[in-house]
Scaffold this active site. Structure first.
Site, PDB file in Angstrom:
ATOM      1  N   GLY A  58      24.358   4.621 -33.256  1.00  0.00           N
ATOM      2  CA  GLY A  58      23.842   5.554 -32.244  1.00  0.00           C
ATOM      3  C   GLY A  58      24.418   5.242 -30.877  1.00  0.00           C
ATOM      4  O   GLY A  58      24.627   6.142 -30.057  1.00  0.00           O
ATOM      5  N   ALA A  59      24.699   3.962 -30.642  1.00  0.00           N
ATOM      6  CA  ALA A  59      25.218   3.574 -29.327  1.00  0.00           C
ATOM      7  C   ALA A  59      26.595   4.202 -29.083  1.00  0.00           C
ATOM      8  O   ALA A  59      26.945   4.519 -27.948  1.00  0.00           O
ATOM      9  CB  ALA A  59      25.286   2.062 -29.221  1.00  0.00           C
TER      10      ALA A  59
ATOM     11  N   GLY B 145       0.823  -1.205   0.000  1.00  0.00           N
ATOM     12  CA  GLY B 145       0.000   0.000   0.000  1.00  0.00           C
ATOM     13  C   GLY B 145       0.854   1.250   0.000  1.00  0.00           C
ATOM     14  O   GLY B 145       1.792   1.388  -0.784  1.00  0.00           O
ATOM     15  N   GLY B 146       0.539   2.165   0.901  1.00  0.00           N
ATOM     16  CA  GLY B 146       1.235   3.448   0.950  1.00  0.00           C
ATOM     17  C   GLY B 146       2.735   3.323   1.161  1.00  0.00           C
ATOM     18  O   GLY B 146       3.501   4.206   0.757  1.00  0.00           O
TER      19      GLY B 146
HETATM   20  C1  HXC Z   1      -3.323  -1.598  11.486  1.00  0.00           C
HETATM   21  C2  HXC Z   1      -2.169  -3.536  11.161  1.00  0.00           C
HETATM   22  C3  HXC Z   1      -2.036  -3.255   9.784  1.00  0.00           C
HETATM   23  C4  HXC Z   1      -2.601  -2.052   9.288  1.00  0.00           C
HETATM   24  C5  HXC Z   1      -1.057  -5.117  10.186  1.00  0.00           C
HETATM   25  N1  HXC Z   1      -1.546  -4.699  11.353  1.00  0.00           N
HETATM   26  N2  HXC Z   1      -1.348  -4.257   9.203  1.00  0.00           N
HETATM   27  N3  HXC Z   1      -2.797  -2.700  11.998  1.00  0.00           N
HETATM   28  N4  HXC Z   1      -3.240  -1.255  10.181  1.00  0.00           N
HETATM   29  N5  HXC Z   1      -2.508  -1.711   8.023  1.00  0.00           N
HETATM   30  C6  HXC Z   1      -1.421  -5.371  12.650  1.00  0.00           C
HETATM   31  C7  HXC Z   1      -2.248  -6.628  12.767  1.00  0.00           C
HETATM   32  O1  HXC Z   1      -3.541  -6.321  13.176  1.00  0.00           O
HETATM   33  C8  HXC Z   1      -1.475  -7.402  13.806  1.00  0.00           C
HETATM   34  O2  HXC Z   1      -1.775  -6.895  15.089  1.00  0.00           O
HETATM   35  C9  HXC Z   1      -0.041  -7.029  13.528  1.00  0.00           C
HETATM   36  O3  HXC Z   1      -0.094  -5.804  12.797  1.00  0.00           O
HETATM   37  C10 HXC Z   1       0.673  -8.055  12.683  1.00  0.00           C
HETATM   38  O4  HXC Z   1      -0.103  -8.357  11.544  1.00  0.00           O
HETATM   39  P1  HXC Z   1      -0.425  -9.856  11.081  1.00  0.00           P
HETATM   40  O5  HXC Z   1      -1.488  -9.791  10.051  1.00  0.00           O
HETATM   41  O6  HXC Z   1      -0.667 -10.707  12.282  1.00  0.00           O
HETATM   42  O7  HXC Z   1       0.980 -10.284  10.455  1.00  0.00           O
HETATM   43  P2  HXC Z   1       1.271 -11.150   9.166  1.00  0.00           P
HETATM   44  O8  HXC Z   1       0.433 -12.388   9.191  1.00  0.00           O
HETATM   45  O9  HXC Z   1       2.758 -11.283   9.123  1.00  0.00           O
HETATM   46  O10 HXC Z   1       0.775 -10.256   7.925  1.00  0.00           O
HETATM   47  C11 HXC Z   1       1.376  -9.008   7.677  1.00  0.00           C
HETATM   48  C12 HXC Z   1       0.586  -8.238   6.586  1.00  0.00           C
HETATM   49  C13 HXC Z   1      -0.921  -8.185   7.014  1.00  0.00           C
HETATM   50  C14 HXC Z   1       0.706  -8.998   5.267  1.00  0.00           C
HETATM   51  C15 HXC Z   1       1.207  -6.891   6.444  1.00  0.00           C
HETATM   52  O11 HXC Z   1      -0.992  -7.705   8.350  1.00  0.00           O
HETATM   53  C16 HXC Z   1      -1.708  -7.289   6.133  1.00  0.00           C
HETATM   54  O12 HXC Z   1      -2.126  -7.693   5.030  1.00  0.00           O
HETATM   55  N6  HXC Z   1      -2.023  -6.088   6.631  1.00  0.00           N
HETATM   56  C17 HXC Z   1      -2.827  -5.132   5.926  1.00  0.00           C
HETATM   57  C18 HXC Z   1      -2.124  -4.606   4.727  1.00  0.00           C
HETATM   58  C19 HXC Z   1      -2.936  -3.542   4.041  1.00  0.00           C
HETATM   59  O13 HXC Z   1      -3.863  -3.817   3.299  1.00  0.00           O
HETATM   60  N7  HXC Z   1      -2.630  -2.249   4.419  1.00  0.00           N
HETATM   61  C20 HXC Z   1      -3.396  -1.102   3.968  1.00  0.00           C
HETATM   62  C21 HXC Z   1      -2.868  -0.768   2.598  1.00  0.00           C
HETATM   63  S1  HXC Z   1      -3.707   0.565   1.905  1.00  0.00           S
HETATM   64  P3  HXC Z   1      -1.661  -7.757  16.406  1.00  0.00           P
HETATM   65  O14 HXC Z   1      -2.201  -6.876  17.496  1.00  0.00           O
HETATM   66  O15 HXC Z   1      -2.462  -8.992  16.191  1.00  0.00           O
HETATM   67  O16 HXC Z   1      -0.198  -8.048  16.598  1.00  0.00           O
HETATM   68  C22 HXC Z   1      -2.642   1.802   1.990  1.00  0.00           C
HETATM   69  C23 HXC Z   1      -3.119   3.000   1.290  1.00  0.00           C
HETATM   70  C24 HXC Z   1      -2.154   4.143   1.426  1.00  0.00           C
HETATM   71  O17 HXC Z   1      -1.584   1.703   2.527  1.00  0.00           O
HETATM   72  C25 HXC Z   1      -2.106   4.873   0.128  1.00  0.00           C
HETATM   73  C26 HXC Z   1      -1.315   6.123   0.273  1.00  0.00           C
HETATM   74  C27 HXC Z   1      -1.053   6.701  -1.072  1.00  0.00           C
END
Ligand code: HXC
Length: 510
Positions: free
Chosen positions: A404-405, A169-170
């Site tokens: 050209g290169a 994501g971001g």
């Molecule tokens: C809040 C988050 C989080 C998020 C993970 N966590 N991502 N909390 N916001 N985006 C937290 C989980 O709840 C968890 O908390 C801990 O971090 C670890 O995550 P897990 O899922 O248990 O770990 P893992 O299985 O290793 O997976 C990691 C991961 C997955 C692949 C990154 O967490 C994931 O898919 N997260 C979401 C990714 C996502 O879609 N992000 C938003 C993108 S949109 P606990 O308390 O259980 O430890 C974006 C837009 C911005 O970024 C654009 C700007 C231009």
């Protein structure tokens, strides 16, 4: 008083514990270090000064008011690498998955502002889940603030991103705007949208590694500049890289004590070029033989391997090396090589790093795949980059420099400062066979006649002397003296001053 000091220490201990023992163990079990362990390895021992250790998020939605952890998922501060100041932020995956909240973003932008104001490199260590989902637009705004600073700092201070876990994501766009992206193999991946969303939108089934692992980004997409086997190797290599880089676009190129004589002669180079002009040889051998102590930090070593780019030192000072690689596709320039070379040349020019170009190029790669893929624009990127570069440019043509290169590869016509050729150089519009077959089409049916025509063209152009007679080459040099000649030329060009006409910015073909 003792009581107060102890309270402070207790708060520090709590902050340093990140997301707690369970999450730290999970991090280690995945083969990853924690944010603070990584910073310790990156910086000189004991030099890290942490900022904002007690910062907490301010979100009150989704029960977040009850979940506050000091540091808020990112460790920031500054320290030194071999004595030079470097700013650093490291995502702490053990705290909310390293996800970015408004306050987390503020910690990063504070460090970005300081790095820019104080003109020192900034390194970001990524291991995070993107925008803090509970924070909505506050997190998006935070990203925007980080991106804006990436752009303002581009070309002013070196910005380095190391991907050491998930980066989605971001989190991917900030690294994308920095000078270099490095990845740790098998434990890191980068993508805009993960495998689940990909499946929903395109019905494609793909693993995280296949979508955005180091194996993909160092080869196919070229998003990453290099992959490393583990966290430790990646961080130690970052120290090595920083040693090559100036602190900013107004700082001098680092000068380290050289233990390798600038006058060193290498007799083996006299036999580097095979007698058969179509036989390849390894251009890296030449690079390692001209570099101080054979030390070469290659950039994009797994992508567009027909062109080599990287940093070395000659007589103690950093140089950028760009070289055609006859071992891969005969060193031809294709779209990927054009983009790779151009980006590196522009990086060197931003930071006043002299460029040494080693040329053995049969031309641009023909064919529909290349033309449809935009070869004209991608090739023009390299041409543009060399032509606009004002840093010292030294070129050595070892063998082929066709068409050209020839012009593109830092020729005299693009303000090459010192242009050398080995006696084995061939500078022509194209190879002798192709040239004779076009010029003497009528003789094609007679193998003897066409052979004679090829020989005739070869005698005329398969040497460096026509170009030397025009002054397009400054000298034809002995291969064994290449390091010495380049070192002398670099020394002569130390105070080079050249400015392009004023403009807001140029319009390089993107
Ligand atoms: C809040 C988050 C989080 C998020 C993970 N966590 N991502 N909390 N916001 N985006 C937290 C989980 O709840 C968890 O908390 C801990 O971090 C670890 O995550 P897990 O899922 O248990 O770990 P893992 O299985 O290793 O997976 C990691 C991961 C997955 C692949 C990154 O967490 C994931 O898919 N997260 C979401 C990714 C996502 O879609 N992000 C938003 C993108 S949109 P606990 O308390 O259980 O430890 C974006 C837009 C911005 O970024 C654009 C700007 C231009």
């Amino acid at each position: 008083m003792q009581d107060i000091l102890e309270k402070l220490e207790a708060r520090r201990v709590q902050a340093r514990a990140g997301g707690g023992e369970r999450r730290v163990s999970a991090q280690h079990a995945k083969g990853k270090l924690t944010a603070r362990e990584r910073i310790e390895l990156l910086l000189d021992q004991g030099s890290f000064e942490e900022f904002d250790m007690f910062v907490e998020h301010r979100c009150t939605d989704f029960g977040m008011e009850d979940q506050r952890l000091p540091g808020d998922g990112v460790v920031t501060g500054w320290g030194t690498v071999n004595g030079r100041v470097v700013y650093v932020f490291a995502k702490d995956f053990t705290v909310f998955g390293g996800s970015l909240s408004e306050t987390h973003a503020r910690k990063i932008t504070k460090i970005q502002d300081m790095a820019l104001q104080n003109r020192a490199p900034i390194v970001g260590l990524f291991d995070a889940g993107g925008a803090r989902i509970q924070e909505g637009v506050n997190a998006l705004g935070g990203y925007g603030e980080v991106f804006q600073r990436n752009v303002l700092a581009s070309g002013v201070i070196p910005q380095i991103s190391v991907i050491m876990g998930p980066c989605a994501g971001g989190d991917v766009y900030s690294p994308a705007m920095t000078d270099f992206i490095f990845m740790v193999r098998d434990t890191s991946y980068m993508f805009v949208t993960g495998p689940d969303v990909v499946k929903t939108v395109t019905n494609e089934t793909v693993t995280a590694e296949e979508l955005g692992g180091a194996s993909v980004h160092t080869t196919k997409s070229s998003i990453a500049d290099k992959g490393f086997d583990n966290d430790v190797e990646a961080l130690l290599q970052m120290r090595r890289l920083i040693d090559f880089l100036p602190s900013s676009n107004t700082s001098p190129v680092p000068e380290l004590p050289a233990f390798d004589s600038a006058d060193r002669i290498d007799a083996s180079l006299d036999t580097l070029i095979p007698t058969n002009p179509n036989q390849p040889y390894d251009m890296k051998e030449l690079i390692l033989k001209i570099a101080d102590e054979g030390d070469f930090f290659e950039i994009q070593d797994q992508h567009a391997r027909n062109i080599i780019t990287g940093l070395a030192r000659i007589n103690g000072r950093t140089v950028g090396i760009v070289a055609n690689q006859p071992m891969v596709l005969a060193g031809v320039l294709d779209s990927d090589a054009g983009r790779k070379g151009a980006r590196f040349v522009r990086f060197c020019d931003c930071f006043n790093i002299p460029i040494v170009t080693l040329v053995d190029v049969p031309g641009f790669l023909p064919g529909t795949a290349q033309e449809y893929g935009g070869l004209i624009k991608h090739g023009a990127k390299l041409l543009f980059a060399y032509a606009e570069a004002t840093v010292p440019k030294i070129t050595v043509i070892t063998r082929k420099a066709y068409g050209g290169a020839y012009v593109v590869m830092a020729s005299k016509h693009l303000r090459g400062d010192v242009n050398y050729a080995w006696p084995t150089a061939e500078i022509a519009v194209m190879g002798s066979k192709g040239a004779a077959e076009i010029l003497y089409r009528a003789d094609l049916s007679d193998p003897q006649k066409i052979q004679a025509r090829i020989k005739e063209y070869e005698a005329q152009f398969a040497n460096p002397f026509v170009a030397a007679e025009r002054g397009f080459l400054d000298e034809v040099i002995m291969p064994h003296g290449t390091r010495k000649r380049i070192a002398r030329a670099l020394n002569m060009l130390r105070n080079k001053e050249l400015a392009n006409p004023w403009k807001k910015h140029d319009n390089i073909p993107l």
